[in-house]
Design an enzyme around this catalytic site. Structure first.
Site, mmCIF file in Angstrom:
data_model
loop_
_atom_site.group_PDB
_atom_site.id
_atom_site.type_symbol
_atom_site.label_atom_id
_atom_site.label_comp_id
_atom_site.label_asym_id
_atom_site.label_seq_id
_atom_site.Cartn_x
_atom_site.Cartn_y
_atom_site.Cartn_z
ATOM 1 N N ASP A 25 48.172 -3.070 39.178
ATOM 2 C CA ASP A 25 49.388 -2.440 40.078
ATOM 3 C C ASP A 25 48.816 -2.071 41.203
ATOM 4 O OD1 ASP A 25 50.948 -2.836 37.829
ATOM 5 O OD2 ASP A 25 51.128 -0.807 37.174
ATOM 6 N N ASP A 80 61.703 -7.787 31.628
ATOM 7 C CA ASP A 80 61.454 -6.267 30.703
ATOM 8 C C ASP A 80 62.735 -6.374 29.952
ATOM 9 O OD1 ASP A 80 59.374 -5.811 32.599
ATOM 10 O OD2 ASP A 80 60.594 -4.701 34.021
#
Lengths: 196, 251
Positions: free
Chosen positions: B11, B130
Site C-alpha cells: 500500500d 472487494d
C-alpha cells in the site's frame, strides 16, 4: 556503457521501457526507434511486444518496418507478441504477420486458464541463447496465442500442450516469454543474445 | 507446468509504503522502491502496488515512482488505486507497470475494462473485486469496502471477463485481516466459473492458508500484505513448504 549499438523497436506496443531497464541492468543502453535507417545500422535489434496483433501490425506498416524486418541481417530478437508477429499469420484477429517463420500462430483452445499467465518452466536444446540456463528454470509468460512446435523450436514449455517457448532461424531469434521480466534467468538469456 | 504465484501487496500513500514493515535488512522500509527490490530478490513472483493517496496533485508523483520501481525490479508488477480513465492507465503502463488494477471505476464505467484491454491487451487489466458474504450472497463493495452495490461477485466477475479483464483479484472482506485463511469456497466457485486467472486475497495467516487457497480454492495466485511485511511469513520458506505439498512454485 558498452558500445554495442542496440535498436529497440518502438512501435507503440505497451511496456517497452522494461526491456530498456533490463538492458541497463546488463550495462547496455538501447536506442528506442522506429526509424528504418537506425534499425538497419544497429548491431542488435530487439523487437518487443505487448498488446494486440492487428494494432501492432498496423503500426509496423505505418513505419514501413513490415518490409524491413524480414531483410535484416544482424541478430534480431522478438519477444512475446514480437515473436508471434514474426510468424506467417496469427489467429488473433486473423492478422497477417511478417513471415520470417513459416508458422501459423494458434489460439489456446483447451480447458486451462487463458491467458497463460505466470512462471512456467523451459526445456531447451542447449543453443547459445540458453547458455548457462538449466532445463526446468522458470520464465515469465503472458499470452493467449502460441507458436506450435516446429523445426525452428529451440525451447519449449508445457501448458496443456507443448508449445514453442523460443524459436530460431538464422539471425532471427524469438521468445514467447518475457526475458525482461524473468528475473535472473531472463537476464542471462538477454545477455546471451547480446553476446552472440 | 505453470507455477502458482505468490504476490506481496504494497500500500502506497504519498509515495511511501504504509502498514508496518519489519525488515531489518532494509535501510528504509518506507521506500517502496527498496522494498520492491527486496521482495523481487526474495522469492516474490509478482508485486501489486495499491496507491491510496488522497489528492490528485500527489498522485502525479506516482508515475515517477512507477518508473523507479520498473528500473529496480525484473519481475512483473501491477499498479492500482484511483485509475478512472484509459489515459491514466496508459501513463502507468508507459512508466513501466505491466498491469493496472481497476476496482470501483470498473463498476461505475465497465467500458473502461474494454478500453484498456483493446489498447494494451487483456493481460494488462486486472479487475479487483472487494466482496462480502452476507444474506446468502457475495455482494460487491466499492470505495475500499465502504459502499455496497447491487452486484454479486460471481456475475460481476463474469461480466468483467466478458468485457476483457485478464485477471480477477478477489478480496474477501469477511476474511481480510483475520489471518484465518482465504475464502476458499467462494474462490473455488469463482475459478470454476472463469476462463481467466484468479488471485486470492484476504485472510493469509499461515503456510497452510496458501496451500488451501491453491488446492481447495483452486486460485492461480495468492496475495497478502501484512504477513509478508511483518516478516511472519518468509516467501522462500513458504515456497519450500508448498513444494513439499506438491504445489508447483518457482524456487
Amino acid at each position: 556503457m558498452t558500445k554495442l549499438k542496440i535498436a529497440l523497436i518502438d512501435y507503440g506496443a505497451g511496456n517497452i521501457q522494461s526491456v530498456q531497464n533490463a538492458l541497463n541492468r546488463l550495462g547496455y543502453q538501447a536506442v528506442l526507434t522506429h526509424d528504418p535507417a537506425i534499425i538497419t545500422k544497429a548491431d542488435k535489434v530487439i523487437f518487443p511486444g505487448v498488446g494486440q496483433a492487428s494494432y501492432a501490425m498496423k503500426q509496423l506498416k505505418n513505419y514501413q518496418l513490415d518490409t524491413l524486418i524480414p531483410q535484416l541481417k544482424q541478430d534480431f530478437l522478438g519477444i512475446c507478441l514480437g515473436m508471434q508477429l514474426m510468424c506467417n499469420k496469427t489467429e488473433e484477429n486473423n492478422t497477417e504477420g511478417l513471415g520470417v517463420f513459416p508458422i501459423d500462430v494458434l489460439k489456446f483452445n483447451h480447458q486451462l486458464k487463458i491467458p497463460h499467465m505466470g512462471w512456467n518452466t523451459l526445456q531447451h536444446n542447449k543453443t547459445p541463447l540458453f547458455k548457462g540456463v538449466k532445463n526446468g528454470e522458470f520464465a515469465y509468460f503472458v499470452h493467449s496465442f502460441y507458436v506450435p512446435i516446429s523445426t525452428y523450436t529451440i525451447a519449449q514449455t508445457d501448458y496443456g500442450l507443448n508449445f514453442s517457448a523460443a524459436i530460431q532461424k538464422d539471425n532471427f531469434y524469438a521468445t514467447q516469454f518475457h526475458p525482461e521480466k524473468s528475473s535472473q534467468t531472463g537476464l542471462n538469456i538477454l545477455k546471451n543474445f547480446l553476446s552472440l | 507446468m505453470l507455477a502458482k504465484r505468490i504476490i506481496p501487496c504494497l500500500d502506497i500513500k504519498d509515495n511511501r509504503t504504509v502498514k508496518g514493515i519489519n525488515f531489518k535488512a532494509l535501510k528504509d522500509a518506507g521506500d517502496p522502491v527498496e522494498l520492491a527490490h527486496y521482495y523481487a530478490e526474495n522469492g516474490a513472483d509478482e508485486l501489486v502496488f495499491l496507491d491510496i493517496t488522497a489528492t490528485q496533485e500527489k498522485r502525479k508523483t506516482l508515475i515517477k515512482l512507477v518508473e523507479k520501481v520498473a528500473a529496480a525490479i525484473n519481475i512483473p508488477f501491477t499498479v492500482g488505486g484511483g485509475i478512472t480513465t484509459k489515459e491514466a492507465a496508459a501513463d502507468l503502463i508507459y512508466a513501466g507497470a505491466d498491469k493496472v488494477s481497476i476496482n470501483s471505476a470498473a463498476v461505475r464505467n465497465p467500458d473502461l475494462i474494454t478500453q484498456i484491454a483493446d489498447r494494451f491487451g487483456a493481460q494488462s487489466v486486472v479487475v479487483a473485486i472487494d466482496a462480502k458474504y452476507h444474506h446468502n450472497n457475495w455482494q460487491v463493495f466499492l470505495n475500499g469496502g465502504r459502499q455496497a452495490v447491487a452486484l454479486s461477485l460471481f456475475s460481476w466477475a463474469q461480466q468483467a471477463q466478458q468485457l476483457g479483464a485478464g485477471e480477477i483479484l478477489f478480496t474477501s472482506m469477511n476474511h481480510d485481516g483475520t489471518k484465518k485463511g482465504f475464502a476458499n469456497k467462494a474462490l473455488s466457485k469463482l475459478t470454476d466459473l472463469l476462463k481467466i486467472p484468479v488471485i486470492a486475497s484476504g485472510g493469509a495467516g499461515s503456510y497452510k492458508d496458501f496451500k488451501d487457497a491453491f488446492i481447495d480454492g483452486k486460485a492461480d495466485a495468492a496475495l497478502a500484505a501484512s504477513v509478508f511485511h511483518y516478516n511472519q511469513i518468509k516467501i522462500p520458506e513458504l515456497k519450500k513448504y508448498l513444494k513439499q505439498e506438491n504445489i508447483i512454485v518457482r524456487i
